[in-house]
Write an enzyme that holds these catalytic residues in place. Sequence first.
Site, short mmCIF file in Angstrom:
data_model
loop_
_atom_site.label_atom_id
_atom_site.label_comp_id
_atom_site.label_asym_id
_atom_site.label_seq_id
_atom_site.Cartn_x
_atom_site.Cartn_y
_atom_site.Cartn_z
N SER A 72 5.19 53.73 92.52
CA SER A 72 5.10 52.33 92.97
C SER A 72 5.20 51.37 91.77
O SER A 72 4.22 50.75 91.38
CB SER A 72 3.85 52.08 93.80
OG SER A 72 2.71 52.71 93.31
N GLY B 294 1.39 55.02 88.38
CA GLY B 294 1.70 55.38 87.00
C GLY B 294 3.08 56.01 86.97
O GLY B 294 3.63 56.36 88.01
#
Length: 176
Positions: free
Chosen positions: A84, A11
Site C-alpha cells: 500500500s 512497508g
Amino acid sequence: MAPGFIVWMTGMSGAGKTTLSQALRARLSPSRAVEVLDGDEVRTWLTRGLGFSREDREENVRRIGHVARLLARHGVGVIVAAISPYRDARAEARRRAEEAGLAFIEVYLEAPLDVLIARDVKGLYQRALAGALPNFTGVSDPYEAPESPEVVVRSASESVTVGLERVLVALQARGL
C-alpha cells in the site's frame, strides 16, 4: 463479541509485513477471530486483473480496505499486510474504517533498501534495478512512508518479537 479492528501493516517488499502478520495472528487467534489479508494472496484472489499503475494500486487498497471493514464490523481482528505505497490510499482506508466506528492501527515496517535487496529471495529488486520490472515500489515507483503511524518497526535491526510486542501494546491501549 469482542470489537473488530484493523491493523494495517505497510512497508516495502521484504520489510517483514507477512512475517509480523503471521506472528500477530498466532498470538491473537487462540482468544478471538482473526483474519490476515496478505497483499500477495489478495492480488491472486480478490484483485486479479489489477496492474501496478497508481490507479490500480489505489483500487487494490480500496478493495482490501472494504473487505477489512466488512470483517471487522463483525468482530474480526483484521490484519492487513500489503505494501500500500500511497499515503492518500492508506488515509482513505483509515477514514472509512473510523467512520464505521472501527479501530485502525497503522504499522510501518521500515528497512533500508540495501537490506531489502539482500533479503529478496525472488530477485525482484535486482530485476527492478536492471529495468526489467517497471513500476516497482521503492525503485521505479514511489513508496510514501507513513507520517505518523501508531507503530514503527525497524525490521532491519529489530526482531519480530519486538515488533509483535509493539503492536500488542497498541491494541491493548485501545482495549482490544
